[in-house]
Design a protein around this motif. Sequence first.
Motif, PDB file in Angstrom:
ATOM      1  N   LYS A   1       0.883  -1.500   0.035  1.00  0.00           N
ATOM      2  CA  LYS A   1       0.067  -0.435  -0.222  1.00  0.00           C
ATOM      3  C   LYS A   1       0.995   1.013  -0.091  1.00  0.00           C
ATOM      4  CE  LYS A   1      -4.002   2.221   2.267  1.00  0.00           C
ATOM      5  NZ  LYS A   1      -4.592   1.747   3.442  1.00  0.00           N
ATOM      6  N   ALA A   2       1.987   1.103   0.458  1.00  0.00           N
ATOM      7  CA  ALA A   2       3.018   2.260   0.682  1.00  0.00           C
ATOM      8  C   ALA A   2       3.509   2.246  -0.545  1.00  0.00           C
ATOM      9  CB  ALA A   2       3.683   2.052   2.047  1.00  0.00           C
ATOM     10  N   ASN A   3       4.457   1.415  -0.965  1.00  0.00           N
ATOM     11  CA  ASN A   3       4.896   1.435  -2.487  1.00  0.00           C
ATOM     12  C   ASN A   3       4.057   1.778  -3.007  1.00  0.00           C
ATOM     13  OD1 ASN A   3       7.193   0.921  -0.811  1.00  0.00           O
ATOM     14  ND2 ASN A   3       6.955  -1.508  -1.657  1.00  0.00           N
ATOM     15  N   LEU A   4       2.699   1.722  -3.742  1.00  0.00           N
ATOM     16  CA  LEU A   4       1.196   2.018  -4.588  1.00  0.00           C
ATOM     17  C   LEU A   4       1.249   3.653  -4.433  1.00  0.00           C
ATOM     18  CD1 LEU A   4      -0.856  -1.066  -4.651  1.00  0.00           C
ATOM     19  CD2 LEU A   4       0.889  -0.567  -6.460  1.00  0.00           C
ATOM     20  N   PHE A   5       1.352   4.028  -3.618  1.00  0.00           N
ATOM     21  CA  PHE A   5       0.912   5.271  -2.272  1.00  0.00           C
ATOM     22  C   PHE A   5       2.205   5.882  -3.559  1.00  0.00           C
ATOM     23  CE2 PHE A   5       0.229   9.375  -0.702  1.00  0.00           C
ATOM     24  CZ  PHE A   5      -0.898   9.160  -1.389  1.00  0.00           C
ATOM     25  N   THR A   6       3.684   5.521  -2.905  1.00  0.00           N
ATOM     26  CA  THR A   6       4.450   6.531  -3.382  1.00  0.00           C
ATOM     27  C   THR A   6       4.958   6.782  -5.218  1.00  0.00           C
ATOM     28  OG1 THR A   6       6.130   5.651  -1.394  1.00  0.00           O
ATOM     29  CG2 THR A   6       7.527   6.187  -3.175  1.00  0.00           C
ATOM     30  N   ALA A   7       4.943   5.253  -5.767  1.00  0.00           N
ATOM     31  CA  ALA A   7       4.657   5.546  -6.844  1.00  0.00           C
ATOM     32  C   ALA A   7       3.206   6.279  -7.452  1.00  0.00           C
ATOM     33  CB  ALA A   7       4.827   4.183  -7.787  1.00  0.00           C
ATOM     34  N   TYR A   8       2.386   6.407  -6.745  1.00  0.00           N
ATOM     35  CA  TYR A   8       1.616   7.353  -7.351  1.00  0.00           C
ATOM     36  C   TYR A   8       1.914   9.151  -7.186  1.00  0.00           C
ATOM     37  CZ  TYR A   8      -2.590  10.450  -7.186  1.00  0.00           C
ATOM     38  OH  TYR A   8      -3.390  11.172  -6.888  1.00  0.00           O
ATOM     39  N   LEU A   9       2.301   8.898  -6.033  1.00  0.00           N
ATOM     40  CA  LEU A   9       3.271  10.973  -5.728  1.00  0.00           C
ATOM     41  C   LEU A   9       4.107  11.075  -6.522  1.00  0.00           C
ATOM     42  CD1 LEU A   9       3.009  10.466  -1.839  1.00  0.00           C
ATOM     43  CD2 LEU A   9       1.656  11.959  -3.481  1.00  0.00           C
ATOM     44  N   SER A  10       5.191   9.341  -6.900  1.00  0.00           N
ATOM     45  CA  SER A  10       6.344   9.918  -8.205  1.00  0.00           C
ATOM     46  C   SER A  10       6.197  10.410  -9.562  1.00  0.00           C
ATOM     47  CB  SER A  10       6.636   9.045  -8.156  1.00  0.00           C
ATOM     48  OG  SER A  10       5.779   7.644  -8.789  1.00  0.00           O
ATOM     49  N   ARG A  11       4.304   9.343 -10.033  1.00  0.00           N
ATOM     50  CA  ARG A  11       4.503   9.995 -11.590  1.00  0.00           C
ATOM     51  C   ARG A  11       3.302  11.951 -11.099  1.00  0.00           C
ATOM     52  NH1 ARG A  11      -0.424   6.587 -13.773  1.00  0.00           N
ATOM     53  NH2 ARG A  11       1.904   5.349 -14.290  1.00  0.00           N
ATOM     54  N   VAL A  12       2.257  11.380  -9.492  1.00  0.00           N
ATOM     55  CA  VAL A  12       1.491  13.246  -9.700  1.00  0.00           C
ATOM     56  C   VAL A  12       2.951  14.402  -9.697  1.00  0.00           C
ATOM     57  CG1 VAL A  12       1.085  14.994  -7.600  1.00  0.00           C
ATOM     58  CG2 VAL A  12       0.157  12.259  -8.132  1.00  0.00           C
ATOM     59  N   LYS A  13       4.621  14.142  -9.110  1.00  0.00           N
ATOM     60  CA  LYS A  13       5.561  15.100  -9.159  1.00  0.00           C
ATOM     61  C   LYS A  13       5.823  15.312 -10.545  1.00  0.00           C
ATOM     62  CE  LYS A  13       7.000  13.707  -4.415  1.00  0.00           C
ATOM     63  NZ  LYS A  13       8.772  13.781  -3.779  1.00  0.00           N
ATOM     64  N   LYS A  14       6.051  14.392 -11.385  1.00  0.00           N
ATOM     65  CA  LYS A  14       6.562  14.312 -12.577  1.00  0.00           C
ATOM     66  C   LYS A  14       5.599  14.945 -14.058  1.00  0.00           C
ATOM     67  CE  LYS A  14       8.244  11.321 -16.087  1.00  0.00           C
ATOM     68  NZ  LYS A  14       8.122   9.970 -17.219  1.00  0.00           N
ATOM     69  N   ASN A  15       4.168  14.678 -13.656  1.00  0.00           N
ATOM     70  CA  ASN A  15       2.857  15.526 -14.673  1.00  0.00           C
ATOM     71  C   ASN A  15       2.405  16.487 -14.608  1.00  0.00           C
ATOM     72  OD1 ASN A  15       3.123  13.201 -16.260  1.00  0.00           O
ATOM     73  ND2 ASN A  15       3.412  11.721 -14.499  1.00  0.00           N
ATOM     74  N   VAL A  16       2.280  17.208 -12.594  1.00  0.00           N
ATOM     75  CA  VAL A  16       1.806  18.309 -12.285  1.00  0.00           C
ATOM     76  C   VAL A  16       2.958  19.680 -12.253  1.00  0.00           C
ATOM     77  CG1 VAL A  16       0.139  19.567  -9.883  1.00  0.00           C
ATOM     78  CG2 VAL A  16       0.188  16.980 -11.004  1.00  0.00           C
ATOM     79  N   HIS A  17       2.149  20.409 -12.691  1.00  0.00           N
ATOM     80  CA  HIS A  17       2.984  21.948 -13.182  1.00  0.00           C
ATOM     81  C   HIS A  17       2.260  23.042 -12.082  1.00  0.00           C
ATOM     82  CE1 HIS A  17       5.728  19.682 -15.576  1.00  0.00           C
ATOM     83  NE2 HIS A  17       4.470  19.325 -16.542  1.00  0.00           N
ATOM     84  N   VAL A  18       2.468  23.282 -11.431  1.00  0.00           N
ATOM     85  CA  VAL A  18       1.726  24.539 -10.758  1.00  0.00           C
ATOM     86  C   VAL A  18       2.129  26.132 -11.104  1.00  0.00           C
ATOM     87  CG1 VAL A  18       1.089  25.480  -8.261  1.00  0.00           C
ATOM     88  CG2 VAL A  18       0.948  22.931  -8.788  1.00  0.00           C
ATOM     89  N   VAL A  19       1.631  26.598 -12.066  1.00  0.00           N
ATOM     90  CA  VAL A  19       1.676  27.813 -11.922  1.00  0.00           C
ATOM     91  C   VAL A  19       1.000  29.158 -11.416  1.00  0.00           C
ATOM     92  CG1 VAL A  19       1.880  29.972 -13.683  1.00  0.00           C
ATOM     93  CG2 VAL A  19       2.628  27.655 -14.406  1.00  0.00           C
ATOM     94  N   LEU A  20       1.929  29.949 -10.012  1.00  0.00           N
ATOM     95  CA  LEU A  20       1.400  30.877  -9.271  1.00  0.00           C
ATOM     96  C   LEU A  20       2.281  32.258  -9.846  1.00  0.00           C
ATOM     97  CD1 LEU A  20       2.446  29.305  -5.581  1.00  0.00           C
ATOM     98  CD2 LEU A  20       0.325  29.424  -7.251  1.00  0.00           C
ATOM     99  N   ALA A  21       1.204  33.546 -10.077  1.00  0.00           N
ATOM    100  CA  ALA A  21       1.430  34.658  -9.669  1.00  0.00           C
ATOM    101  C   ALA A  21       0.778  35.428  -8.889  1.00  0.00           C
ATOM    102  CB  ALA A  21       0.068  35.234 -10.967  1.00  0.00           C
ATOM    103  N   PHE A  22       2.237  36.418  -7.829  1.00  0.00           N
ATOM    104  CA  PHE A  22       1.537  37.054  -6.817  1.00  0.00           C
ATOM    105  C   PHE A  22       2.330  38.250  -7.343  1.00  0.00           C
ATOM    106  CE2 PHE A  22       2.230  33.069  -5.427  1.00  0.00           C
ATOM    107  CZ  PHE A  22       1.679  32.927  -3.982  1.00  0.00           C
ATOM    108  N   SER A  23       1.472  39.576  -6.699  1.00  0.00           N
ATOM    109  CA  SER A  23       2.385  40.883  -7.120  1.00  0.00           C
ATOM    110  C   SER A  23       2.935  40.926  -5.707  1.00  0.00           C
ATOM    111  CB  SER A  23       0.204  41.337  -6.831  1.00  0.00           C
ATOM    112  OG  SER A  23       0.945  42.818  -6.750  1.00  0.00           O
ATOM    113  N   PRO A  24       3.558  41.907  -5.895  1.00  0.00           N
ATOM    114  CA  PRO A  24       4.777  42.456  -5.022  1.00  0.00           C
ATOM    115  C   PRO A  24       4.338  43.902  -4.103  1.00  0.00           C
ATOM    116  CG  PRO A  24       5.391  43.111  -7.313  1.00  0.00           C
ATOM    117  CD  PRO A  24       4.585  42.462  -6.893  1.00  0.00           C
ATOM    118  N   VAL A  25       2.890  43.664  -4.437  1.00  0.00           N
ATOM    119  CA  VAL A  25       2.145  45.026  -3.848  1.00  0.00           C
ATOM    120  C   VAL A  25       2.267  44.927  -2.033  1.00  0.00           C
ATOM    121  CG1 VAL A  25       1.154  46.635  -3.877  1.00  0.00           C
ATOM    122  CG2 VAL A  25       1.431  46.285  -5.822  1.00  0.00           C
ATOM    123  N   GLY A  26       2.692  45.760  -1.390  1.00  0.00           N
ATOM    124  CA  GLY A  26       2.184  45.261   0.444  1.00  0.00           C
ATOM    125  C   GLY A  26       2.749  44.336   0.496  1.00  0.00           C
TER     126      GLY A  26
END
Length: 348
Positions: free
Chosen positions: A41-66
Amino acid sequence: EAINNVLNSGDVPNLYVTEDFETISTACRALCQQLGMQPTKANLFTAYLSRVKKNVHVVLAFSPVGDSFRNRLRMFPSLVNCCTIDWFHEWPAEALYSVAKQQLTMGGVELPNFEGSLRLFQLMHLSVEKASHKFLEVNKRNVYVTPTSYLELLGSFVNILAMKRKQVGTQQMRYKIGLEKIGDAEHQVSGLQQMLVEKKPALEKTQTEVTAMMEVIKVDKAKAEEVSKAVGKEEAEAQAKAASTQVIKDDAQRDLDQALPALEVAVQCLKKLKADHIREVKQLANPPAGVRLACEGVCIMFGLKPVKKVDPNTPGKKIDDYWETSQKEVLADPKKLLDKLFEFDKDN
């Protein structure tokens, strides 16, 4: 915090339910075997997280004001450690021009000098950026002028322009309707003036007739007042006569009320009277006063005139003697007398 966990480990605690874990185990079993790990169970979830890290891309936009950007970097270090920071600097003049043209075109904005308006927005933003740099040099304080400020400027312009055009359009429509109503009123007034001119002679004639009629009414009113006075006088006289007549009527009614019982007694006596009684009265040479009075009443009822004779009590004076008339005309035929008495209309 959830974004910080995704950037750091690719997982969000307590995100999955039991059914999700079963789906993840089925999908990642082959991947776990390829990686040479036991399909626990733990190895299966670890393999799942490795695939998530490989395919998930997060784009964040922040304003420097304040201080918000600074506080987030301090509280969530994954924003720095697990991200590649790309600093967006000021837009060049060409970008400002292009963005302004795109925003105004999408908003359906039509301006007399469209090109000049685009250059104006461009110049306004560049001048503000220049002023912010000068403010930083003099006061050592940074005033951020970001592309969002430029987009808000364009959006505000589009909204205010639409609002003002709507207001102007409403006022223009009201002004147009007002002009139409004024025109209609002017036309109606012109028609009324023409009608007044056409009817002026008739009005003058009517006024003359009314004046003459008022004089006639005045004369008739005076005559009516005289007639009213005469009628009032006659009414007063009539009321006076009516009052005196009422007195006479009341007096006659009293006499009638007194006479009715006597009449009823006389009727009862008449029913008892017989022809022999009448023949006996006729033979009297000097009848009693009651007989004379009864005969006198019968003569008066039948309209018979008395005989004038000398009054024995007063020589030289004549009196009415109904006894002789009674003997000759009333008592001559007893049966006829009884019939006439019974048939006599005592009510009239």
